[in-house]
Design an enzyme around this catalytic site. Structure first.
Site, mmCIF file in Angstrom:
data_model
loop_
_atom_site.group_PDB
_atom_site.id
_atom_site.type_symbol
_atom_site.label_atom_id
_atom_site.label_comp_id
_atom_site.label_asym_id
_atom_site.label_seq_id
_atom_site.Cartn_x
_atom_site.Cartn_y
_atom_site.Cartn_z
ATOM 1 N N GLY A 30 112.827 69.896 -15.469
ATOM 2 C CA GLY A 30 112.367 71.011 -14.644
ATOM 3 C C GLY A 30 111.996 72.253 -15.421
ATOM 4 O O GLY A 30 111.334 73.137 -14.879
ATOM 5 N N CYS A 238 97.057 55.260 10.535
ATOM 6 C CA CYS A 238 95.806 55.117 9.790
ATOM 7 C C CYS A 238 94.821 54.333 10.643
ATOM 8 O O CYS A 238 95.154 53.276 11.179
ATOM 9 C CB CYS A 238 96.057 54.400 8.472
ATOM 10 S SG CYS A 238 94.543 53.963 7.583
ATOM 11 N N CYS A 241 94.117 50.810 8.543
ATOM 12 C CA CYS A 241 95.142 49.785 8.325
ATOM 13 C C CYS A 241 96.320 49.907 9.283
ATOM 14 O O CYS A 241 97.237 49.093 9.244
ATOM 15 C CB CYS A 241 95.628 49.820 6.876
ATOM 16 S SG CYS A 241 96.757 51.177 6.524
ATOM 17 N N CYS A 263 94.489 56.495 5.342
ATOM 18 C CA CYS A 263 95.452 56.653 4.258
ATOM 19 C C CYS A 263 94.783 57.406 3.112
ATOM 20 O O CYS A 263 93.647 57.097 2.727
ATOM 21 C CB CYS A 263 95.899 55.298 3.721
ATOM 22 S SG CYS A 263 96.910 54.343 4.846
#
Lengths: 291, 189
Positions: A30, A238, A241, A263
């Site tokens: 980080g 979606c 799909c 998507c």
């Protein structure tokens, strides 16, 4: 591979310098490690940081995938993929599971990454506190002193103004309870995926910073007890799909504002369609309606 | 003559590719404390291990002050470093990299970074007789549940972890074996 280039474009001394920064980044998850970013043959904002990290990380045996907002076929992704094909002669793929190094702009693939996979992020502004405090000397001190109150004030002001935390991308996270880190402009939907099995490396070329997350590092999205973190997404499946668990792009279809949701991860959507999944506007469904 | 030849040998034949494989192993080791990787390609004068020589060739250059300690601080080793790497040989307090056996490393003299720049700390390459995933229990970033490594000490690494985000980072080498212990790892006896 063109013999005019050293392997993966960068000279060896530059790669050593970047590699040392990556190792310190992994040792201090980080924390943003300064590095001497080089000029690359592409403009700032096109992934010069990610490209330098990838160049220092790639081996001749790697298979590389490059995505831009989840898609393999956008200009940025295609040009970076071609760049490494030309300068490093590596194999490339669009399939997440076949890739060993994945360079990404602003998404994490939907498919879970394995321990042998490396995810390289392109980062525009690595400093999560930059828009709250413009001075580098001050933000550096704030990280040193773990003085992150300002970030919570910002999230609180979101709630005061909008009723909820309106930050939807580049949502700040705290790493192992120590450093507040910018996850790059990924949607906050992707934040929970950052606790993963793969290695995550972040490169910011213009800002000259590298940071990293080893596998299984604790990554917590900042929030409040009464306003817990919500990895929201568009409330729709979606249209190609039918997936209800993926991050979706809203695509405007005509002048009347008709929209379809698809998507954002093109490879994931394709593999689902190949497996027989269908959505409201997929070819199979439309055929049935018309028949 | 033999002495000079030794200094000239043991570098990479194909630096871009060999260094890329060596770095991948070094990165996997640092990202997964306790994991044992294998790296080779470099050969430095005895008693330097193949793993340590390869690591030096991969990470060090003219910009990285190097401290050789104990029986690694020989004329032959200095000549080898000078020819292949060019790293300035310095005392412990100025070192960015340190190479030697555990008992010879002056741990308290090494830079541990500053609160503003915790990355400005030394990386210590410790030569060991062997590496095995036994002994001290490890947990923290890079470790799913728990890992083990035969560390040469336990209390020191606990103190080093308590300094986080400051502290030293370690590589352990034995033959072509390589393992790592960053400052972020919690160590239990």
């Amino acid at each position: 591979m063109s013999q005019d280039y050293n392997f993966a474009y960068l000279d060896e001394q530059t790669k050593r310098m970047i590699r040392r920064a990556i190792l310190k980044g992994l040792a201090i998850p980080g924390y943003q490690v300064p590095f001497a970013s080089r000029e690359m043959p592409m403009p700032y904002g096109w992934g010069t940081g990610g490209v330098q990290v990838s160049a220092a990380t790639l081996t001749p045996d790697d298979t590389m995938k490059v995505i831009d907002q989840g898609a393999d076929d956008t200009t940025n992704a295609v040009s970076i993929r071609k760049f490494f094909q030309k300068t490093a002669d590596i194999d490339v793929t669009e399939e997440t599971s076949k890739a060993t190094v994945i360079q990404t702009r602003h998404r994490i693939p939907e498919e879970d990454l394995r321990e042998d996979q490396i995810l390289v992020y392109q980062v525009p502004i690595p400093e999560p506190l930059r828009f709250l405090e413009p001075r580098e000397t001050e933000t550096r001190k704030m990280h040193a002193l773990e003085e992150y109150g300002l970030m919570h004030v910002k999230l609180y002001e979101d709630i005061a103004r909008h009723g909820n935390i309106a930050t939807a991308y580049a949502y700040p996270v705290k790493v192992e309870g120590r450093y507040v880190m910018d996850p790059s402009p990924i949607p906050k939907f992707d934040n929970p995926k950052m606790e993963m099995a793969g290695i995550q490396l972040f490169g910011a070329g213009r800002e000259q910073r590298i940071y990293a997350l080893p596998p299984y590092t604790q990554v917590v999205s900042l929030d409040f007890d009464d306003h817990p973190f919500d990895p929201s997404k568009a409330d729709a499946p979606c249209d190609l799909c039918g997936a209800t668990h993926t991050y979706l792009d809203e695509v405007i279809m005509d002048d009347a504002g008709t929209a379809m949701f698809v998507c954002s991860d093109t490879d994931y959507c394709r593999s689902r369609r190949e497996a027989g999944h269908t959505g409201a506007q997929s070819a199979a469904q439309l055929h049935e309606v018309n028949a | 003559m033999a002495f000079e030849m030794q200094a000239l040998q043991g570098g990479f034949d194909d630096p871009p590719r060999q260094a890329s494989f060596a770095f991948r192993a070094a990165m996997m080791a640092m990202a997964r404390p306790g994991d044992i990787q294998h790296i080779h390609g470099g050969a430095a004068p005895a008693p330097c291990s193949a793993a340590a020589a390869t690591l030096l060739l991969t990470l060090c250059d003219r910009e990285t002050p190097l401290c050789l300690v104990g029986n690694h601080d020989t004329d032959a080793m200095r000549d080898w470093v000078n020819f292949h790497i060019g790293a300035p040989i310095v005392s412990a307090c100025d070192a960015q990299f340190v190479l030697g056996r555990w008992t010879a490393v002056p741990l308290s003299d090494l830079p541990i970074g500053t609160p503003d720049y915790p990355d400005r700390s030394a990386t210590v390459i410790v030569e060991m007789d062997e590496l095995s995933q036994t002994g001290a229990g490890l947990s923290g970033p890079g470790i799913k549940d728990r890992a083990s490594l035969n560390l040469p000490d336990i209390a020191f690494f606990q103190d080093n972890n308590a300094l986080f985000p400051l502290g030293l980072d370690f590589y352990f080498c034995a033959g072509d074996q390589l393992a790592a212990l960053p400052r972020s790892t919690k160590v239990e006896g």
